[in-house]
Design an enzyme around this catalytic site. Structure first.
Site, PDB file in Angstrom:
ATOM      1  CB  SER A 257     -41.568 -30.132  40.035  1.00 27.08           C
ATOM      2  OG  SER A 257     -42.195 -30.748  40.322  1.00 27.08           O
ATOM      3  CE  LYS A 258     -36.083 -32.634  46.700  1.00 23.54           C
ATOM      4  NZ  LYS A 258     -35.613 -31.598  47.822  1.00 23.54           N
TER       5      LYS A 258
END
Ligand code: GLU
Length: 477
Positions: A257-258
């Site tokens: 994820s980010k």
């Protein structure tokens, strides 16, 4: 005839790969990695690496979103062969293939309404059956439909047997054909579905090897149905070799994820200050290796890369490792090039001075931002703004010392590292001080900071006049 191993004639034909990103606004590094693998595979085998932009989602596929992908690939040094294919421009050809399948009875018109299909799914759900189209129009005559009723075109998939893929990464994977329903090729408005578009483009582009994320493995079983169905209809429809590459996970094992660094390639360049060769090498090493070699030039990667050596397990993204690797590439990089990159990050920077300073600046930095932070002192204007820590070093005693250092340095005629070092060492000795005691306030006065390159390097890089002016600005009078 389709071979059952999913490996068509892929081995004997010249290799053609494709990278097929969808413009989403950024080139996700996971995608960049499959792009890299496709490109390397083609280069390794002396084949062609093609690029196709899957721009059928008109809302997301702005020119800007497309440029982000093209820029990112260009920056990574991945130059693709031939013209870039834009999927949206090929809709008529996709429809043509569906029409041909319709004409030979390998596809059929489905007049089921959306209410009808919703009800079918509801019943399947209630009966705890898998939800898939039940083939209700497969054997019906279109004349049974109301005049002018809208229809979709569905493929007629095999009712028995299984579809087997000898995946170059996943190994042998198979699906019972009963699990593959008669999926839609053309929607009621005549537009092609993604499933149809991808496979028509792959075949028209002559792709022999499809290297992509393993989130597309299920699609492969469906795409193969179209290939098999078209085999007797047009020449050139041969099953490609598939290689479904595991997705990248975060260093905690969770989906990337980010927070883990699932950024666009442009963010690695602009925000994190990563060099393209470092990202290239890092992505290459994520899931592929050659002995315990850590770093590969592009030429080495081309010579050594093969898809079979890509691991089946998910690889973990490790930002620290990337930064360390980037630091190594920074130290190996050309000074003038680094100076150019740093200059973009500092207002009023002088590239010639940066180039001169680079050998001492780059010894520690892990990214271009750190390099710019380390270089910033060169371009500060007087009076220097001191960090809190630097300021706390400059007490009365330190200021007095700076004042005597200033007089000594005024008299120094040879402004070189060696002479300055000898001079200040002698002074420290006379005063019974450690050199550190002297260097600390000097550094604070010269750079406004408590960390910097070696103090004699700083003096030489700033030059006599600027150094003395900075020292005098802090010295007790
Ligand atoms: N456009 C798809 C994606 O970005 C890739 C399709 C494919 O490789 O078959 O996920």
């Amino acid at each position: 005839m389709a071979s059952s191993d999913g490996n068509g004639g892929g081995e004997s034909r010249p290799v053609v790969t494709r990278f097929a990103p969808s413009p989403t606004g950024f080139l996700h590094i996971g995608n960049a990695r499959t792009g890299l693998f496709s490109w390397l595979y083609a280069r390794h085998h002396g084949g062609k690496a093609l690029l196709r932009i899957e721009d059928t989602d008109k809302q997301r596929s702005t020119q800007e979103a497309i440029d982000v992908i093209l820029d990112g690939l260009d920056w990574l040094g991945l130059e693709f062969d031939g013209e870039t294919v834009f999927q949206s421009e090929r809709a008529p050809r996709h429809a043509e293939v569906a029409e041909k399948l319709l004409a030979v009875g390998k596809a059929y018109k489905c007049f089921a309404t959306s209410e009808e299909l919703a009800q079918m799914r509801e019943e399947q759900r209630a009966a705890k059956q898998p939800m898939r189209y039940d083939g209700r129009w497969r054997d019906r005559d279109p004349s049974e439909a109301p005049e002018g009723a809208p229809f979709t075109v569905r493929i007629k998939t095999p009712e028995g047997g299984e579809t087997v893929i000898e995946d170059a990464v996943q190994g042998r994977v198979k699906v019972d054909n009963r699990e593959i329903d008669d999926f839609i090729l053309l929607r009621a408005d005549g537009t092609p579905t993604y499933m149809l578009a991808v496979v028509v483009d792959d075949m028209d582009m002559g792709c022999t090897h499809i290297i992509r994320g393993d989130d597309h493995l299920n699609n492969a079983f469906r795409q193969i149905q179209v290939i098999d169905a078209m085999q007797d209809v047009e020449d050139g429809w041969e099953r490609p070799t598939y290689a479904h590459v595991p997705l990248i996970h975060g260093n905690d094992g969770a989906k990337l994820s980010k927070r883990h660094g699932a950024l666009g390639v442009d963010a690695y360049r602009d925000e994190l200050g990563i060099l393209p060769e470092a990202l290239f090498n890092y992505l290459l090493r994520l899931g592929w290796g050659h002995g315990d070699q850590e770093e590969f030039s592009c030429e080495e990667a081309i010579a050594l890369f093969d898809i079979n050596a890509v691991g089946k397990g998910p690889s973990r993204f490790d930002m620290k490792k990337l930064l360390n690797m980037n630091g190594n590439y920074i130290r190996a990089a050309d000074d003038a090039r680094l100076a150019g990159l740093v200059a973009e990050r500092i207002d009023g920077a002088d590239t010639a001075l940066l180039t001169e300073a680079m050998p001492v600046l780059k010894t520690r930095a892990r990214d271009i931002n750190e390099l710019a932070d380390g270089a910033a002192f060169l371009f500060k204007t007087r009076p220097l703004e001191l960090t809190e820590k630097a300021s706390s070093l400059l007490d009365e005693e330190a200021r007095l010392r700076l004042s005597s250092v200033s007089s000594r340095l005024q008299a120094e005629t040879d402004w070189t590292i060696e002479a300055l070092e000898a001079n200040l060492k002698a002074y420290a000795e006379e005063q019974g001080l450690g050199l550190g005691k002297l260097a600390q306030p000097l550094r604070a006065a010269l750079t406004g900071q408590t960390t910097s390159p070696g103090i004699f390097d700083v003096l030489v890089l700033l030059g006599r006049e600027e150094s003395l002016a900075r020292i005098d600005a802090q010295a007790a009078t």
